[in-house]
Scaffold this motif. Structure first.
Motif, PDB file in Angstrom:
ATOM      1  N   SER A  52      -4.068  -1.652  -5.363  1.00 42.20           N
ATOM      2  CA  SER A  52      -3.984  -2.098  -3.972  1.00 42.20           C
ATOM      3  C   SER A  52      -2.741  -1.531  -3.291  1.00 42.20           C
ATOM      4  CB  SER A  52      -3.975  -3.632  -3.900  1.00 42.20           C
ATOM      5  OG  SER A  52      -2.847  -4.170  -4.580  1.00 42.20           O
ATOM      6  N   THR A  53      -1.625  -1.483  -4.021  1.00 47.28           N
ATOM      7  CA  THR A  53      -0.410  -0.896  -3.464  1.00 47.28           C
ATOM      8  C   THR A  53      -0.604   0.594  -3.183  1.00 47.28           C
ATOM      9  OG1 THR A  53       0.968  -2.496  -4.661  1.00 47.28           O
ATOM     10  CG2 THR A  53       2.051  -0.501  -3.854  1.00 47.28           C
ATOM     11  N   ALA A  54      -1.276   1.273  -4.102  1.00 50.69           N
ATOM     12  CA  ALA A  54      -1.542   2.710  -3.919  1.00 50.69           C
ATOM     13  C   ALA A  54      -2.467   2.949  -2.731  1.00 50.69           C
ATOM     14  CB  ALA A  54      -2.151   3.285  -5.194  1.00 50.69           C
ATOM     15  N   ALA A  55      -3.473   2.078  -2.576  1.00 43.10           N
ATOM     16  CA  ALA A  55      -4.410   2.228  -1.456  1.00 43.10           C
ATOM     17  C   ALA A  55      -3.702   2.036  -0.118  1.00 43.10           C
ATOM     18  CB  ALA A  55      -5.553   1.226  -1.602  1.00 43.10           C
ATOM     19  N   LEU A  56      -2.820   1.059  -0.043  1.00 47.64           N
ATOM     20  CA  LEU A  56      -2.074   0.828   1.199  1.00 47.64           C
ATOM     21  C   LEU A  56      -1.139   1.993   1.504  1.00 47.64           C
ATOM     22  CD1 LEU A  56      -1.098  -2.958   1.182  1.00 47.64           C
ATOM     23  CD2 LEU A  56      -2.705  -1.778   2.672  1.00 47.64           C
ATOM     24  N   ALA A  57      -0.520   2.537   0.466  1.00 45.65           N
ATOM     25  CA  ALA A  57       0.364   3.692   0.671  1.00 45.65           C
ATOM     26  C   ALA A  57      -0.437   4.887   1.191  1.00 45.65           C
ATOM     27  CB  ALA A  57       1.062   4.053  -0.640  1.00 45.65           C
ATOM     28  N   GLY A  58      -1.634   5.092   0.622  1.00 48.27           N
ATOM     29  CA  GLY A  58      -2.493   6.177   1.079  1.00 48.27           C
ATOM     30  C   GLY A  58      -2.952   5.964   2.511  1.00 48.27           C
ATOM     31  N   LEU A  59      -3.223   4.715   2.849  1.00 49.95           N
ATOM     32  CA  LEU A  59      -3.655   4.383   4.200  1.00 49.95           C
ATOM     33  C   LEU A  59      -2.562   4.713   5.214  1.00 49.95           C
ATOM     34  CD1 LEU A  59      -5.934   3.073   5.849  1.00 49.95           C
ATOM     35  CD2 LEU A  59      -4.835   0.856   5.469  1.00 49.95           C
ATOM     36  N   ARG A  60      -1.356   4.269   4.935  1.00 56.45           N
ATOM     37  CA  ARG A  60      -0.232   4.529   5.832  1.00 56.45           C
ATOM     38  C   ARG A  60       0.033   6.032   5.952  1.00 56.45           C
ATOM     39  NH1 ARG A  60       4.249   1.790   7.705  1.00 56.45           N
ATOM     40  NH2 ARG A  60       3.601  -0.110   6.627  1.00 56.45           N
ATOM     41  N   GLU A  61       0.013   6.731   4.830  1.00 57.34           N
ATOM     42  CA  GLU A  61       0.293   8.175   4.826  1.00 57.34           C
ATOM     43  C   GLU A  61      -0.716   8.946   5.678  1.00 57.34           C
ATOM     44  OE1 GLU A  61       0.361  11.899   1.625  1.00 57.34           O
ATOM     45  OE2 GLU A  61       0.335   9.827   0.916  1.00 57.34           O
ATOM     46  N   ASN A  62      -1.988   8.598   5.568  1.00 58.06           N
ATOM     47  CA  ASN A  62      -3.016   9.327   6.307  1.00 58.06           C
ATOM     48  C   ASN A  62      -3.015   8.985   7.795  1.00 58.06           C
ATOM     49  OD1 ASN A  62      -4.895  11.068   4.522  1.00 58.06           O
ATOM     50  ND2 ASN A  62      -4.582   9.223   3.292  1.00 58.06           N
ATOM     51  N   ILE A  63      -2.698   7.753   8.119  1.00 61.48           N
ATOM     52  CA  ILE A  63      -2.622   7.370   9.533  1.00 61.48           C
ATOM     53  C   ILE A  63      -1.476   8.111  10.225  1.00 61.48           C
ATOM     54  CG2 ILE A  63      -2.073   5.477  11.106  1.00 61.48           C
ATOM     55  CD1 ILE A  63      -3.619   3.628   9.174  1.00 61.48           C
ATOM     56  N   ILE A  64      -0.314   8.122   9.579  1.00 66.26           N
ATOM     57  CA  ILE A  64       0.831   8.840  10.136  1.00 66.26           C
ATOM     58  C   ILE A  64       0.529  10.338  10.205  1.00 66.26           C
ATOM     59  CG2 ILE A  64       3.243   9.479   9.724  1.00 66.26           C
ATOM     60  CD1 ILE A  64       3.649   6.692   8.523  1.00 66.26           C
ATOM     61  N   GLY A  65      -0.122  10.862   9.182  1.00 73.15           N
ATOM     62  CA  GLY A  65      -0.476  12.275   9.177  1.00 73.15           C
ATOM     63  C   GLY A  65      -1.441  12.635  10.292  1.00 73.15           C
ATOM     64  N   GLY A 165       2.472  -3.153   8.141  1.00 76.34           N
ATOM     65  CA  GLY A 165       3.758  -3.649   7.661  1.00 76.34           C
ATOM     66  C   GLY A 165       3.640  -5.045   7.065  1.00 76.34           C
ATOM     67  N   GLU A 166       2.958  -5.938   7.771  1.00 75.00           N
ATOM     68  CA  GLU A 166       2.788  -7.306   7.294  1.00 75.00           C
ATOM     69  C   GLU A 166       1.886  -7.340   6.057  1.00 75.00           C
ATOM     70  OE1 GLU A 166       1.233  -9.395  10.609  1.00 75.00           O
ATOM     71  OE2 GLU A 166       3.112  -9.369  11.759  1.00 75.00           O
ATOM     72  N   TRP A 167       0.873  -6.495   6.080  1.00 73.26           N
ATOM     73  CA  TRP A 167      -0.083  -6.420   4.973  1.00 73.26           C
ATOM     74  C   TRP A 167       0.615  -5.941   3.689  1.00 73.26           C
ATOM     75  CZ3 TRP A 167      -5.022  -2.844   5.221  1.00 73.26           C
ATOM     76  CH2 TRP A 167      -5.942  -3.252   4.230  1.00 73.26           C
ATOM     77  N   THR A 168       1.441  -4.920   3.833  1.00 78.71           N
ATOM     78  CA  THR A 168       2.178  -4.393   2.683  1.00 78.71           C
ATOM     79  C   THR A 168       3.136  -5.440   2.133  1.00 78.71           C
ATOM     80  OG1 THR A 168       2.068  -2.138   3.580  1.00 78.71           O
ATOM     81  CG2 THR A 168       3.750  -2.576   1.915  1.00 78.71           C
ATOM     82  N   GLU A 169       3.776  -6.182   3.034  1.00 80.33           N
ATOM     83  CA  GLU A 169       4.700  -7.242   2.605  1.00 80.33           C
ATOM     84  C   GLU A 169       3.960  -8.308   1.795  1.00 80.33           C
ATOM     85  OE1 GLU A 169       7.857 -10.477   4.542  1.00 80.33           O
ATOM     86  OE2 GLU A 169       6.865  -8.991   5.808  1.00 80.33           O
ATOM     87  N   LEU A 170       2.765  -8.682   2.254  1.00 80.51           N
ATOM     88  CA  LEU A 170       1.974  -9.675   1.530  1.00 80.51           C
ATOM     89  C   LEU A 170       1.599  -9.161   0.142  1.00 80.51           C
ATOM     90  CD1 LEU A 170       0.233 -12.283   1.379  1.00 80.51           C
ATOM     91  CD2 LEU A 170      -1.640 -10.957   2.400  1.00 80.51           C
ATOM     92  N   THR A 171       1.161  -7.915   0.076  1.00 80.62           N
ATOM     93  CA  THR A 171       0.753  -7.329  -1.201  1.00 80.62           C
ATOM     94  C   THR A 171       1.925  -7.259  -2.173  1.00 80.62           C
ATOM     95  OG1 THR A 171      -0.918  -5.992  -0.069  1.00 80.62           O
ATOM     96  CG2 THR A 171      -0.296  -5.302  -2.281  1.00 80.62           C
ATOM     97  N   GLU A 172       3.090  -6.910  -1.661  1.00 82.51           N
ATOM     98  CA  GLU A 172       4.278  -6.838  -2.517  1.00 82.51           C
ATOM     99  C   GLU A 172       4.666  -8.215  -3.038  1.00 82.51           C
ATOM    100  OE1 GLU A 172       7.128  -4.978  -0.007  1.00 82.51           O
ATOM    101  OE2 GLU A 172       6.447  -2.931  -0.441  1.00 82.51           O
ATOM    102  N   LYS A 173       4.507  -9.247  -2.199  1.00 88.81           N
ATOM    103  CA  LYS A 173       4.829 -10.613  -2.641  1.00 88.81           C
ATOM    104  C   LYS A 173       3.886 -11.053  -3.749  1.00 88.81           C
ATOM    105  CE  LYS A 173       6.934 -12.441   1.601  1.00 88.81           C
ATOM    106  NZ  LYS A 173       6.796 -13.427   2.709  1.00 88.81           N
ATOM    107  N   VAL A 174       2.597 -10.748  -3.578  1.00 96.78           N
ATOM    108  CA  VAL A 174       1.616 -11.116  -4.602  1.00 96.78           C
ATOM    109  C   VAL A 174       1.909 -10.386  -5.906  1.00 96.78           C
ATOM    110  CG1 VAL A 174      -0.816 -10.999  -5.252  1.00 96.78           C
ATOM    111  CG2 VAL A 174      -0.187 -11.662  -2.925  1.00 96.78           C
ATOM    112  N   ALA A 175       2.206  -9.096  -5.803  1.00 95.51           N
ATOM    113  CA  ALA A 175       2.512  -8.302  -6.995  1.00 95.51           C
ATOM    114  C   ALA A 175       3.763  -8.837  -7.694  1.00 95.51           C
ATOM    115  CB  ALA A 175       2.701  -6.840  -6.620  1.00 95.51           C
ATOM    116  N   SER A 176       4.778  -9.190  -6.892  1.00 95.54           N
ATOM    117  CA  SER A 176       6.016  -9.734  -7.451  1.00 95.54           C
ATOM    118  C   SER A 176       5.757 -11.055  -8.159  1.00 95.54           C
ATOM    119  CB  SER A 176       7.049  -9.925  -6.346  1.00 95.54           C
ATOM    120  OG  SER A 176       8.237 -10.508  -6.851  1.00 95.54           O
ATOM    121  N   SER A 177       4.883 -11.883  -7.557  1.00 95.84           N
ATOM    122  CA  SER A 177       4.538 -13.163  -8.167  1.00 95.84           C
ATOM    123  C   SER A 177       3.829 -12.961  -9.500  1.00 95.84           C
ATOM    124  CB  SER A 177       3.646 -13.962  -7.212  1.00 95.84           C
ATOM    125  OG  SER A 177       3.218 -15.166  -7.806  1.00 95.84           O
ATOM    126  N   ASN A 178       2.948 -11.959  -9.549  1.00 92.11           N
ATOM    127  CA  ASN A 178       2.226 -11.681 -10.796  1.00 92.11           C
ATOM    128  C   ASN A 178       3.171 -11.180 -11.882  1.00 92.11           C
ATOM    129  OD1 ASN A 178      -0.246 -12.436  -9.723  1.00 92.11           O
ATOM    130  ND2 ASN A 178      -0.758 -10.375  -9.040  1.00 92.11           N
TER     131      ASN A 178
END
Length: 218
Positions: A52-65, A165-178
């Motif tokens: 999920s983190t990789a997918a979000l990173a890819g999403l951001r990269e392609n949108i900016i690109g 930005g908010e979505w990535t923050e949520l994903t990072e919190k979930v990952a950190s919790s896990n």
């Protein structure tokens, strides 16, 4: 006591070794039981958090690109340059679609799904808002095309980046919790194994002493 004294020596020794073997089995069972939670946490991290983190990173990269290629398209003045930028834009659109497709089966909870749907809606709105950019840019009027890109309604893009930005923050919190859960499971499993091993060792030692004394006692 009289029952044990009446047993043959080999039987008494077998009881001692049996007690030791039983203790080892208890330790092994406790280890397997205690590490099940750790294994589950590790699987969640590997099968959900990382993808999920990789997918979000890819999403951001392609949108900016995609946005950057739109700008570059307005600055080109020949057919080869336009075609190159259009090809890259198409690749970025495909990359965004793939990122959404990869993330969708990984959605966890209502908030996660809301971010997913909001981001997808904002992306589609931005693409629609800038659909005429290529045609305008190909007029070879760089200033008009550039001004058109700057003046186009970009609220959808702003909304999209805010959501990301908010979505990535949520994903990072979930990952950190896990990760925290995994560490807690490891610590609990280790403590359980040590405790059970100590108890099993004491019981086995007591059984061995008891049987040995019964063998040597006249």
């Amino acid at each position: 006591m009289s029952f044990i004294k009446n047993l043959r020596v080999c039987v008494r020794l077998a009881l001692a070794f049996g007690a030791l073997a039983g203790g080892l089995l208890v330790v092994a069972f406790a280890g397997l039981s205690g590490t099940s939670d750790l294994n589950a946490a590790a699987e969640k991290s590997g099968e959900v958090d990382v993808p999920s983190t990789a997918a979000l990173a890819g999403l951001r990269e392609n949108i900016i690109g995609y946005r950057a290629d739109q700008l570059a398209h307005t600055l080109n003045s020949d057919d080869a340059g336009w075609k190159d930028q259009e090809s890259q834009m198409a690749d970025h659109v495909k990359g965004v679609e793939q990122a959404f497709a990869k993330y969708e089966p990984l959605i966890r909870g209502e908030q996660d799904r809301k971010y997913f749907e909001d981001a997808k809606k904002s992306w589609e709105a931005y693409v629609a808002d800038t659909k005429d950019l290529v045609e305008i840019s190909r007029t070879d009027d760089d200033r008009a095309a550039y001004d058109g890109l700057l003046k186009v309604e970009v609220q959808a893009l702003i909304d999209l980046m805010t959501t990301l930005g908010e979505w990535t923050e949520l994903t990072e919190k979930v990952a950190s919790s896990n990760v925290t859960d995994a560490r807690g499971s490891y610590s609990s499993a280790r403590t359980l194994i040590y405790a059970v091993a100590l108890i099993a060792l004491l019981l086995a030692a007591a059984a061995a002493v008891f049987v040995t004394r019964s063998v040597t006692r006249p």
